[in-house]
Structures are given as C-alpha cells and as structure tokens.
Design an enzyme around this catalytic site. Structure first.
Site, PDB file in Angstrom:
ATOM      1  N   GLU A 108      11.140  75.533  -0.230  1.00 60.42           N
ATOM      2  CA  GLU A 108      10.020  74.933  -0.953  1.00 60.42           C
ATOM      3  C   GLU A 108       9.568  75.863  -2.064  1.00 60.42           C
ATOM      4  OE1 GLU A 108       6.921  74.388   1.946  1.00 60.42           O
ATOM      5  OE2 GLU A 108       8.302  73.415   3.327  1.00 60.42           O
ATOM      6  N   LYS A 110       7.088  78.210  -3.879  1.00 60.81           N
ATOM      7  CA  LYS A 110       5.936  79.020  -3.485  1.00 60.81           C
ATOM      8  C   LYS A 110       4.916  78.877  -4.606  1.00 60.81           C
ATOM      9  CE  LYS A 110       4.729  83.535  -1.622  1.00 60.81           C
ATOM     10  NZ  LYS A 110       3.464  83.603  -2.301  1.00 60.81           N
ATOM     11  N   ASP A 112       1.792  79.230  -6.818  1.00 56.21           N
ATOM     12  CA  ASP A 112       0.944  80.400  -7.043  1.00 56.21           C
ATOM     13  C   ASP A 112      -0.520  79.979  -7.160  1.00 56.21           C
ATOM     14  OD1 ASP A 112       0.307  82.988  -7.328  1.00 56.21           O
ATOM     15  OD2 ASP A 112       1.136  83.236  -9.334  1.00 56.21           O
ATOM     16  N   TYR A 223       1.871  71.627   2.766  1.00 55.06           N
ATOM     17  CA  TYR A 223       3.188  71.969   3.313  1.00 55.06           C
ATOM     18  C   TYR A 223       3.184  72.263   4.808  1.00 55.06           C
ATOM     19  CZ  TYR A 223       1.128  76.498   2.136  1.00 55.06           C
ATOM     20  OH  TYR A 223       0.262  77.545   2.002  1.00 55.06           O
ATOM     21  N   LYS A 311      10.625  86.234  -3.751  1.00 55.77           N
ATOM     22  CA  LYS A 311       9.758  86.444  -4.917  1.00 55.77           C
ATOM     23  C   LYS A 311      10.624  86.617  -6.158  1.00 55.77           C
ATOM     24  CE  LYS A 311       5.394  87.174  -3.756  1.00 55.77           C
ATOM     25  NZ  LYS A 311       4.850  88.377  -3.906  1.00 55.77           N
ATOM     26  N   CYS A 405     -12.641 118.520 -17.801  1.00 55.06           N
ATOM     27  CA  CYS A 405     -12.845 117.196 -17.211  1.00 55.06           C
ATOM     28  C   CYS A 405     -13.670 116.336 -18.169  1.00 55.06           C
ATOM     29  CB  CYS A 405     -13.572 117.321 -15.867  1.00 55.06           C
ATOM     30  SG  CYS A 405     -14.131 115.730 -15.227  1.00 55.06           S
ATOM     31  N   CYS A 408     -17.309 115.789 -16.464  1.00 55.93           N
ATOM     32  CA  CYS A 408     -18.315 116.823 -16.236  1.00 55.93           C
ATOM     33  C   CYS A 408     -18.071 118.096 -17.046  1.00 55.93           C
ATOM     34  CB  CYS A 408     -18.387 117.173 -14.754  1.00 55.93           C
ATOM     35  SG  CYS A 408     -16.914 118.027 -14.170  1.00 55.93           S
ATOM     36  N   CYS A 423      -9.974 117.868 -11.425  1.00 56.19           N
ATOM     37  CA  CYS A 423     -11.284 118.457 -11.657  1.00 56.19           C
ATOM     38  C   CYS A 423     -11.740 118.927 -10.273  1.00 56.19           C
ATOM     39  CB  CYS A 423     -12.229 117.389 -12.198  1.00 56.19           C
ATOM     40  SG  CYS A 423     -13.961 117.827 -12.033  1.00 56.19           S
ATOM     41  N   CYS A 428     -18.880 116.426  -9.640  1.00 50.15           N
ATOM     42  CA  CYS A 428     -18.534 115.732 -10.891  1.00 50.15           C
ATOM     43  C   CYS A 428     -18.965 114.266 -10.783  1.00 50.15           C
ATOM     44  CB  CYS A 428     -17.026 115.823 -11.104  1.00 50.15           C
ATOM     45  SG  CYS A 428     -16.410 114.711 -12.377  1.00 50.15           S
TER      46      CYS A 428
HETATM   47  S1  IVH Z   1       4.222  78.653   4.312  1.00 49.58           S
HETATM   48  C1  IVH Z   1       3.676  80.593   8.300  1.00 49.58           C
HETATM   49  N1  IVH Z   1       4.868  77.349   2.110  1.00 49.58           N
HETATM   50  O1  IVH Z   1       2.312  81.786   0.066  1.00 49.58           O
HETATM   51  C2  IVH Z   1       3.917  79.936   6.988  1.00 49.58           C
HETATM   52  N2  IVH Z   1       3.309  79.141   1.940  1.00 49.58           N
HETATM   53  O2  IVH Z   1       2.564  84.356   2.403  1.00 49.58           O
HETATM   54  C3  IVH Z   1       2.874  80.279   6.010  1.00 49.58           C
HETATM   55  N3  IVH Z   1       2.425  79.488  -0.313  1.00 49.58           N
HETATM   56  O3  IVH Z   1      -0.631  82.617   0.989  1.00 49.58           O
HETATM   57  C4  IVH Z   1       2.957  79.794   4.649  1.00 49.58           C
HETATM   58  N4  IVH Z   1       3.560  77.879  -1.286  1.00 49.58           N
HETATM   59  O4  IVH Z   1      -0.647  80.149   0.617  1.00 49.58           O
HETATM   60  C5  IVH Z   1       4.135  78.349   2.647  1.00 49.58           C
HETATM   61  N5  IVH Z   1       5.503  76.094   0.258  1.00 49.58           N
HETATM   62  C6  IVH Z   1       4.777  77.083   0.794  1.00 49.58           C
HETATM   63  C7  IVH Z   1       3.901  77.869   0.011  1.00 49.58           C
HETATM   64  C8  IVH Z   1       3.181  78.900   0.643  1.00 49.58           C
HETATM   65  C9  IVH Z   1       2.673  78.849  -1.459  1.00 49.58           C
HETATM   66  C10 IVH Z   1       1.531  80.657  -0.150  1.00 49.58           C
HETATM   67  C11 IVH Z   1       0.609  80.594   1.025  1.00 49.58           C
HETATM   68  C12 IVH Z   1       0.504  82.029   1.513  1.00 49.58           C
HETATM   69  C13 IVH Z   1       1.695  82.686   0.928  1.00 49.58           C
HETATM   70  C14 IVH Z   1       2.681  83.054   2.023  1.00 49.58           C
END
Ligand code: IVH
Length: 662
Positions: A108, A110, A112, A223, A311, A405, A408, A423, A428
C-alpha cells in the site's frame, strides 16, 4: 420544508460524498452538491430539533472546544520498521518466509499524513482521535467530521453494520494542491507558513475551531479495521475491500504480490511516479496478506513482524550557504549551522542545516557562499552532502570558529580528543537556556506550556536564572510578561507544581548529566531510590551496575562533585521537588516471567504497569505466544485475550494480578 425532505437530502448528499471519495466516481457537480447542502442547512436552521449526529451539516464545523480530551486507544497504534533499500526488503522476506513460507504481500502507499483512529458505534461515527503516543491520543471528533472522505455513518446494507463497535484506522492528509493554496493564502495574510502537507494536516486537525478545519480540504485513506479477524475477515486485501464497501475511502493503488521481487519492482516504479500523485507519499507499506500468517509472525516490542515500511531514498537538491551561525548548546558545545537559500527537499522547505563541527566543515570544504548539495538524512534532518567547488567565484569565505563564546564572551576551548569546540562557562546564558529547555522537556520534568519562547521571556525579564527558579515563580510577576494572560499564567504554574511529583527517574534525566539518558535515569532511580543516595555513589560502585560504563560513571561522579550542581539540587529540594523513586525494587516475584497486558486497566496506564512488571523482575511483551507466562487483561480486551485462551495460557484480571503482588 418537511422532515421527509431533510432525510432525502441527507441521503443524496452522503451518497454523493461516498461516490466522490469512496468510489472516485462523482455523481453530482460541485454546484449541485452546494445547492443540496444549502437546502439542507436551511431546513435544519428552522428545525434545529431535526439535526442528527450523522447529518452532513455536522461537517461544516463550528464547535469550539477549549481543549482536546485525551483518550486511550482500544488497541495501541504500533509503528513500523523501516526498509531503505531492496536488500532490507529481501531480509524482511527471508524473516517472513522462515515462518510463513507461502506468504503473499499487500503493498500500500504510505500516505504522508497523520494517523486518525475512528470509532463507530452501531454504525455511527462517535469518535475520531489522533495517534498521540500510540496508547493515548487526543479526541478530535468535531474536526474529523469535517473531512468529507470520513463517513459519518457506515453503510447500513453491510453485515458488519451490526457490529456494535468498530474501529477503523487510516491516514488523514492534505492534498498537495490544498497545501500550496493554503500557504499562498497565509503568505498573503502575513501568517507563518506550513513546512509540508503533513504538518499542515496535523495543524488543521488540531484546530479548536472546527470551521477552520472544514476549510482545509483534508483527505482520508483508511487501511486498518481493528479486530477484523473476529468479524470473519481473513486477509488485509479483504479488509481493504470491506472498508470500501462500508463507505470508506481506500487508496486504490494497492497491489497484491506473491514474491518480494514483484514488491521491489513496484517500489522502484513509485520512486519516480510519486511526484505525479495529488498527495504526498513517503514510501510504501508492505503487509503480509493473510491474518493467519500475521498471527504466526507476531510482534516485536513496538512493531509487527508481518509488515515493513519501505521509505523512499532521500532526495538531493542544490542550494547555497548564505552564512554560518553558531549555536551554544546545553553542554557548552558550539554547533555551527549553515543558513541556506530556501530550498524544497523531500517534502518541506529547508533554510538551515547543522554542520556539526569544524572537522566536518573542513572535510567537506564548505565555505560561506558555496553552492552545496543537500539531502535529508533519514528523510528528516537537513544535511549538506558536499560543496560544489566548481561553482565558486572567489568571493567565498573560509569559516573559522570564534575564539570567544558568541553568547557570553568567555574563551572557547577545544578539548583533547574532541571534535567539538566548547564554552566552559557553566553560567553562559545560552547554556542555561538550553539546560532549561531540556529540564522541562517531555521525558524530563514534562512541564507543558513552557516552550522556548516563554523560557526566553522568563530569562530576559530576569524572572529565572536556572530551571530550579521555575519553582519559585510568582503569579503576579508572571503576568508582567508580554502576552501572558491570567489563564496561561495559572496553567503554567499548575504544570510547574505538578512536575514536582514527577519522581526520581525523570528528574535524574532532567539534570542533563552528560551521557545520562532516559533509560539510565531509570536504572539509577531503581538502584538508588533517592537522589541523596545517588549523590554519594562512588565510581566503582556505579561501574558495577549493568548499562553503566566507565565514561558514564565518571560523568555522574563529576556532576555531583560540582558545587554549582549541588546548589541547584538544594534549590530543587527547598522547592519540595520529589527526590525519591516511585517504586524501588522490593522483590523479584515476577522474575523470568513474560507477561502480556491487554485492554484498559483501572489502576495503571500501560506504561505504569509495564514499568511495574519490569521492576518486579518480569518482562512485558506486546504479543501473545507460546512463551507468554500469563496475560493480564482489563476492560475491552480483544484478540490477545482470545489468543491466550486458545493457547491455554493463564489469564488474570486486574484484581487477580494485584493479589499476586501482595
Ligand atoms: S499500517 C501495524 N498502512 O505510517 C500497522 N500505515 O509506522 C500500522 N501510514 O504512522 C500501520 N500509510 O499512520 C499503515 N497504508 C498504510 C499507511 C500507514 C501511512 C502511516 C501510519 C503510521 C506509519 C507507520
């Protein structure tokens, strides 16, 4: 103007929302939608008694809450392990296949944004909450209701509608276009700008006036469905399908793959394509599809073993170093910071980057005026990768560390074997200021409402000189500070007062003894039980404690040899700041036991009971397995309790557990 027409309008509008957000298939034009909405609002205005919780009018906002109540999540929100390259994904795959050889993956986006947890009762949205620390979040229901992609009522024609309580999790986000538009407007109004869409979304959802949130055009992708397995669902893929059927917006770009190579290929494609999406994604989340497999894989202390976040590689951009500034930290280290020409990288505008120390500047040959290549280390911290000497025009200046510094004026030293310039003046002003910021921080004394700006004001107005002076602040004097209202002064004094009871471990950390972090603070508090005892501890004795090495032990001893520090402690003691530990190790009755706590307990919050277990020699774990010694359960305990029972592991309620400790 009949009640029947109102019902009709509600249906038309929510159906339009569902088609627009849930199915990506609009059935009304904006003008039509607005017209229906106006008609509905007019009816509700003359018949307020007809307004219901699930009316689309609830999305307009208006409720002004003074503060967001804290709520405990029914199940903690976990975080994910990160993968940065194909090799990391292959390692993940090997770990998965060792336990579930024929696992398949759901990949899926991720998104942001920020996690938003939704709770439905008998089909009706009753609560929206932020992640918080994963255990306890903030209730932001009124704001969440303004997000049109969040159904106020789940679709009644689905079996799951009958579940009395349903928890859905997903990501609230701000589309790129809304973000750019919002910042453009703010710039025109002379307001501060949001650094990136994620911050803008978070800021919008933390508005006390939900009408502001309503104007921010946020989106939501769901999700996760908590307890999905108990609802007869067997895979993540099915969760996504069911969520969609229930009327939630599910990001359509998910894929199901049988091999990690396919996953890696998809990740590679997205590295390029993400920039053409209307919202930001910072990677992809790879989840093992079948719950049966997920269950076998289980959890580490803070994340599932059945999922990983890939990532995206950090981006690199070119910018210029306009100047190099010096910041004097809590321990007196002079840190040079590059002041940059503003540049957008990895989702936010960057204008400064730490240069760490002089060696780093010399190694990379970074000069004032240089063109440089910049990225975000770990996708967060702006960092100069290298200078681009070929672009120099001769006007660049070589940077030198100041001999005095900048705060100070005392001489700056470079101690043998250290990269840092320091320093050494402990009074300070810069050092004092940073020490206070550390002292009040969350893991230390946790004094809420005392940010750097207020600390600056307190220092500038000579109301405090060091952190201990905070405990002698007077209400009337506080009011002399610019923009300090009665209420905030009261709140601040209350927070300061409350911090006196924080206990020994956070206090030790708050002192800012070099090399002593949160964890060592706890170790020392457990071992000594009182500040007085720690103060008298000898070097050899300290070195014998696990987790504490030579350097740390020396640093602790020398801290307590310094008269200025002892005076500081005396001042805290005069203010009645608690200097003893909450619990000292009295017994080891849980020695060797692996214990899982689930549900909500009355006596302890999650962190407290985990600490207690550890203090009594046990180990607290987050997932139930054959190795679990027993489970302690509280209210609304769910799958973990069920699993323990299935595995025949002993389970105790809170009272039974207490009896065990006697
Ligand atoms: S699953 C145990 N799916 O990414 C499973 N997280 O560390 C937990 N996030 O802050 C999360 N898209 O808010 C999952 N398709 C996705 C996501 C997602 C964004 C964020 C989530 C969390 C971080 C995961």
């Amino acid at each position: 103007m009949s009640e029947q027409r109102l019902q009709e309008l509600k249906k038309i509008i929510e159906k339009a929302n569902y088609h627009y957000y849930g199915l990506d298939d609009p059935i009304l034009t904006d003008a039509e939608y607005d017209a229906y909405m106006r008609e509905l609002l007019a009816i509700e205005k003359s018949h307020p008694e007809w307004v219901t919780e699930d009316s689309p009018s609830q999305r307009v906002g208006g409720v002004v809450a003074s503060q967001f109540p804290k709520i405990r999540h029914p199940e903690p929100l976990l975080s994910l392990d990160n993968a940065f390259q194909a090799e990391d994904l292959k390692d993940f795959d090997r770990r998965v296949r060792a336990i579930a050889p024929d696992a398949e993956y759901v990949v899926e986006f991720k998104i942001d944004g920020l996690t938003v947890a939704l709770t439905y009762e008998n089909g009706l949205l009753i609560r929206g909450a932020t992640r918080g620390d994963g255990e306890v979040g903030e209730e932001i229901t009124a704001n969440v209701k303004t997000i049109r992609a969040v159904p106020l009522r789940i679709r009644e024609d689905h079996d799951i509608f009958n579940s009395s309580l349903l928890d859905v999790r997903g990501e609230g986000y701000m589309p790129k276009e809304s973000f750019l538009q919002l910042n453009a407007e703010r710039e025109e109004e002379g307001l501060s700008l949001f650094a990136n869409p994620r911050n803008a979304a978070a800021g919008s959802l933390r508005q006390q006036d939900s009408r502001i949130t309503a104007g921010r055009k946020l989106g939501y992708f769901s999700y996760q469905l908590i307890q999905a397995e108990n609802l007869g669902i067997r895979t993540q893929e099915e969760v996504l399908r069911v969520l969609k059927e229930l009327g939630f917006t599910v990001n359509p770009h998910y894929r199901v793959y049988k091999t990690i190579d396919q996953v890696i290929e998809y990740c590679g494609e997205m590295v390029e394509q993400r920039h053409s999406l209307p919202y930001e994604i910072d990677g992809l989340v790879i989840k093992v599809n079948h719950f049966a497999h997920q269950r076998e894989l289980g959890y580490t202390a803070k994340s599932p073993r059945w999922a990983i976040a890939y990532k995206f590689p950090a981006e690199q951009v070119e910018t210029e170093v306009r100047d190099i500034e010096i910041n004097v930290g809590r321990t007196g280290v002079l840190t040079p910071t590059a002041i940059l020409r503003d540049v957008f990288v990895a989702g936010s505008t960057v204008s400064r980057a730490t240069l760490h120390n002089l060696d780093n500047i010399r190694e990379k040959d970074i000069r004032i005026g240089d063109h440089v290549l910049l990225h975000k280390a770990g996708d967060v911290i702006p960092e100069i990768i290298k200078s681009l000497p070929e672009k120099r025009n001769g006007a660049e200046k070589i940077f030198e560390m100041p001999a005095q510094c900048p705060s100070c004026g005392s001489p700056v030293y470079r101690l043998e074997g250290e990269a840092a310039h320091r320093c050494l003046n402990i009074s300070c002003p810069s050092r004092q200021r940073e020490a206070i910021i550390h002292f009040v921080s969350r893991d230390a004394m946790n004094i809420e409402g005392l940010g750097p700006a207020v600390i600056n004001q307190l220092l500038e107005n000579h109301l405090i000189e060091d952190a201990a002076d905070l405990y002698f602040l007077e209400y009337e004097k506080l009011l002399t500070i610019e923009r300090m209202a009665h209420k905030s002064a009261q709140n601040l004094l209350q927070a300061i007062e409350a911090s006196k009871q924080r206990g020994l471990a956070p206090l030790i950390f708050a002192l800012g003894i070099r090399h002593v972090g949160v964890k060592v603070g706890k170790v020392l508090a457990n071992r000594y039980g009182a500040m007085e005892a720690l103060r008298n501890a000898g070097l050899e004795e300290l070195k014998e404690i696990g987790d504490i090495g030579e350097i740390m032990a020396k640093s602790i001893v020398s801290f307590f040899q310094d008269q200025a520090n002892l005076d500081f402690l005396d001042k805290l003691s005069r203010a009645n700041v608690k200097m003893t530990a909450e619990h000292t190790v009295t017994s080891q009755i849980l020695a060797g036991k692996s214990i899982v706590v689930t549900g909500t307990l009355k006596t302890w919050d999650r962190r407290e009971i985990e600490e207690l277990i550890e203090q009594l020699g046990g180990k607290s774990s987050s997932s139930v397995s054959k190795k679990t010694s027993f489970v302690v359960y509280g209210e609304s305990a769910g799958s973990k309790l069920t699993k323990a029972r299935e595995l025949g592991i002993p389970v105790f309620d809170e009272e039974e557990f207490k009896a065990m400790l006697k």
